[in-house]
Scaffold this motif. Structure first.
Motif, mmCIF file in Angstrom:
data_model
loop_
_atom_site.group_PDB
_atom_site.id
_atom_site.type_symbol
_atom_site.label_atom_id
_atom_site.label_comp_id
_atom_site.label_asym_id
_atom_site.label_seq_id
_atom_site.Cartn_x
_atom_site.Cartn_y
_atom_site.Cartn_z
ATOM 1 N N SER A 182 -0.194 14.549 -4.164
ATOM 2 C CA SER A 182 -1.333 13.643 -4.004
ATOM 3 C C SER A 182 -1.707 13.501 -2.530
ATOM 4 O O SER A 182 -0.975 13.935 -1.650
ATOM 5 C CB SER A 182 -0.990 12.264 -4.581
ATOM 6 O OG SER A 182 0.047 11.664 -3.831
ATOM 7 N N PRO A 215 -2.212 10.560 0.037
ATOM 8 C CA PRO A 215 -2.027 9.114 0.173
ATOM 9 C C PRO A 215 -3.245 8.424 0.806
ATOM 10 O O PRO A 215 -3.912 9.004 1.659
ATOM 11 C CB PRO A 215 -0.808 8.971 1.072
ATOM 12 C CG PRO A 215 -0.344 10.322 1.427
ATOM 13 C CD PRO A 215 -1.278 11.323 0.859
ATOM 14 N N ASP A 216 -3.489 7.202 0.361
ATOM 15 C CA ASP A 216 -4.542 6.371 0.942
ATOM 16 C C ASP A 216 -3.944 5.621 2.119
ATOM 17 O O ASP A 216 -3.195 4.664 1.944
ATOM 18 C CB ASP A 216 -5.068 5.388 -0.107
ATOM 19 C CG ASP A 216 -6.043 4.375 0.466
ATOM 20 O OD1 ASP A 216 -6.469 4.524 1.629
ATOM 21 O OD2 ASP A 216 -6.370 3.410 -0.247
ATOM 22 N N LEU A 217 -4.265 6.061 3.318
ATOM 23 C CA LEU A 217 -3.707 5.472 4.535
ATOM 24 C C LEU A 217 -4.741 4.682 5.327
ATOM 25 O O LEU A 217 -4.481 4.263 6.452
ATOM 26 C CB LEU A 217 -3.092 6.579 5.399
ATOM 27 C CG LEU A 217 -2.022 7.409 4.682
ATOM 28 C CD1 LEU A 217 -1.636 8.629 5.499
ATOM 29 C CD2 LEU A 217 -0.805 6.562 4.366
ATOM 30 N N ASN A 255 1.017 4.165 -2.862
ATOM 31 C CA ASN A 255 0.958 5.598 -2.563
ATOM 32 C C ASN A 255 2.132 6.343 -3.198
ATOM 33 O O ASN A 255 1.962 7.461 -3.702
ATOM 34 C CB ASN A 255 0.919 5.835 -1.054
ATOM 35 C CG ASN A 255 -0.460 5.595 -0.477
ATOM 36 O OD1 ASN A 255 -1.473 5.875 -1.106
ATOM 37 N ND2 ASN A 255 -0.503 5.059 0.725
ATOM 38 N N CYS A 256 3.299 5.729 -3.187
ATOM 39 C CA CYS A 256 4.460 6.342 -3.850
ATOM 40 C C CYS A 256 4.207 6.458 -5.354
ATOM 41 O O CYS A 256 4.501 7.499 -5.958
ATOM 42 C CB CYS A 256 5.718 5.526 -3.568
ATOM 43 S SG CYS A 256 6.301 5.641 -1.862
ATOM 44 N N ILE A 277 5.892 10.311 1.574
ATOM 45 C CA ILE A 277 4.837 9.361 1.958
ATOM 46 C C ILE A 277 5.087 8.866 3.380
ATOM 47 O O ILE A 277 4.152 8.772 4.190
ATOM 48 C CB ILE A 277 4.751 8.190 0.952
ATOM 49 C CG1 ILE A 277 4.374 8.686 -0.461
ATOM 50 C CG2 ILE A 277 3.760 7.129 1.432
ATOM 51 C CD1 ILE A 277 3.011 9.344 -0.596
ATOM 52 N N GLN A 306 1.292 6.711 -6.827
ATOM 53 C CA GLN A 306 0.276 7.759 -7.043
ATOM 54 C C GLN A 306 0.895 9.150 -6.965
ATOM 55 O O GLN A 306 0.521 10.041 -7.728
ATOM 56 C CB GLN A 306 -0.875 7.619 -6.040
ATOM 57 C CG GLN A 306 -1.698 6.348 -6.206
ATOM 58 C CD GLN A 306 -2.204 6.131 -7.627
ATOM 59 O OE1 GLN A 306 -2.656 7.044 -8.303
ATOM 60 N NE2 GLN A 306 -2.106 4.891 -8.097
ATOM 61 N N GLU A 307 1.850 9.326 -6.069
ATOM 62 C CA GLU A 307 2.527 10.614 -5.971
ATOM 63 C C GLU A 307 3.359 10.874 -7.229
ATOM 64 O O GLU A 307 3.374 12.003 -7.740
ATOM 65 C CB GLU A 307 3.404 10.672 -4.712
ATOM 66 C CG GLU A 307 4.180 11.959 -4.541
ATOM 67 C CD GLU A 307 3.334 13.212 -4.347
ATOM 68 O OE1 GLU A 307 3.884 14.322 -4.535
ATOM 69 O OE2 GLU A 307 2.125 13.111 -4.013
ATOM 70 N N GLU A 358 2.498 8.935 6.482
ATOM 71 C CA GLU A 358 2.129 7.677 7.142
ATOM 72 C C GLU A 358 2.286 7.788 8.651
ATOM 73 O O GLU A 358 1.368 7.437 9.410
ATOM 74 C CB GLU A 358 3.018 6.528 6.624
ATOM 75 C CG GLU A 358 2.744 6.116 5.208
ATOM 76 C CD GLU A 358 3.835 5.231 4.625
ATOM 77 O OE1 GLU A 358 3.615 4.711 3.521
ATOM 78 O OE2 GLU A 358 4.910 5.059 5.246
ATOM 79 N N GLN A 402 0.843 -1.201 0.000
ATOM 80 C CA GLN A 402 0.000 0.000 0.000
ATOM 81 C C GLN A 402 0.880 1.253 0.000
ATOM 82 O O GLN A 402 0.585 2.226 -0.693
ATOM 83 C CB GLN A 402 -0.951 -0.008 1.198
ATOM 84 C CG GLN A 402 -2.018 1.067 1.125
ATOM 85 C CD GLN A 402 -3.105 0.882 2.174
ATOM 86 O OE1 GLN A 402 -3.217 -0.176 2.806
ATOM 87 N NE2 GLN A 402 -3.904 1.897 2.369
ATOM 88 N N HIS A 403 1.962 1.220 0.755
ATOM 89 C CA HIS A 403 2.946 2.307 0.737
ATOM 90 C C HIS A 403 3.481 2.511 -0.686
ATOM 91 O O HIS A 403 3.557 3.639 -1.178
ATOM 92 C CB HIS A 403 4.094 1.986 1.703
ATOM 93 C CG HIS A 403 5.331 2.781 1.464
ATOM 94 N ND1 HIS A 403 5.465 4.082 1.893
ATOM 95 C CD2 HIS A 403 6.496 2.449 0.823
ATOM 96 C CE1 HIS A 403 6.671 4.531 1.532
ATOM 97 N NE2 HIS A 403 7.302 3.557 0.887
#
Length: 181
Positions: A154, A156-158, A55-56, A132, A58-59, A136, A51-52
């Motif tokens: 972006s 992030p989806d956390l 997120n990276c 990110i 997506q950024e 987090e 997931q991390h």
């Protein structure tokens, strides 16, 4: 079985310290990273390395970086699928581990067409990774780890996500970006 091997999700006998490019499988990476918790589990809820990595990615997309850098962001922690995730403070004191990690990460990048990443590309990946990480730890631990908040484009989806959904998202994003040689 060779005692210097692990058996991966796809049943490959994999030697992390003597890896072969042909033994590196994206399915193994996506599966292992989706089940591996960040921060050694010292966070509010399960949040995976996969997931991390998403997120990276997506950024990198939000920054309009190249598809190559986007793929590098997705795969920047792929060596952890074979070596495990070690927290930064410990990793800094394990020079031999860092050596193994660098060799394996380089082999993974080569396997997926990223052997020619420039220094600028690597710097972009590191900058995104740190940004990110800051978000987090702020969200998942209420801790600020840098004096200054890194700027992200972006969001992030956390949130807590099912590992299988994260694994599938990882594989889907990989398929979009990877062009087999």
């Amino acid at each position: 079985m060779n005692q210097d091997c692990i058996i991966t999700y796809s049943k490959v006998k994999f030697s992390p310290l003597c890896a072969r490019e042909e033994d590196i499988k994206i399915a193994d990476i996506a599966h292992a990273l989706s089940l591996m918790c960040r921060a050694n589990g010292h966070i509010k809820h399960f949040y995976s390395v996969a997931q991390h990595s998403l997120n990276c990615l997506q950024e990198a997309k939000a920054r309009r970086l190249s598809e190559k850098v986007q793929l590098a962001c997705l795969l920047h922690d792929a060596s952890e699928a074979y070596l495990s995730d070690i927290t930064r403070p410990v990793k800094r004191s394990l020079p031999q581990y860092k050596e193994y990690e660098a060799v394996l990460q380089s082999l993974i990048y080569s396997r997926f067409g990223l052997a020619d990443l420039s220094e600028k590309d690597h710097e972009a990946v590191c900058s995104i990774d740190d940004g990110i990480l800051f978000e987090e730890l702020l969200y998942l631990m209420d801790e600020e780890i840098f004096d200054q908040r890194p700027g992200l484009v972006s969001l992030p989806d956390l949130e807590l996500r099912e590992f299988a959904a994260v694994e599938q998202a990882f594989l889907k994003e990989f398929e979009v970006r990877f062009q087999p040689r």
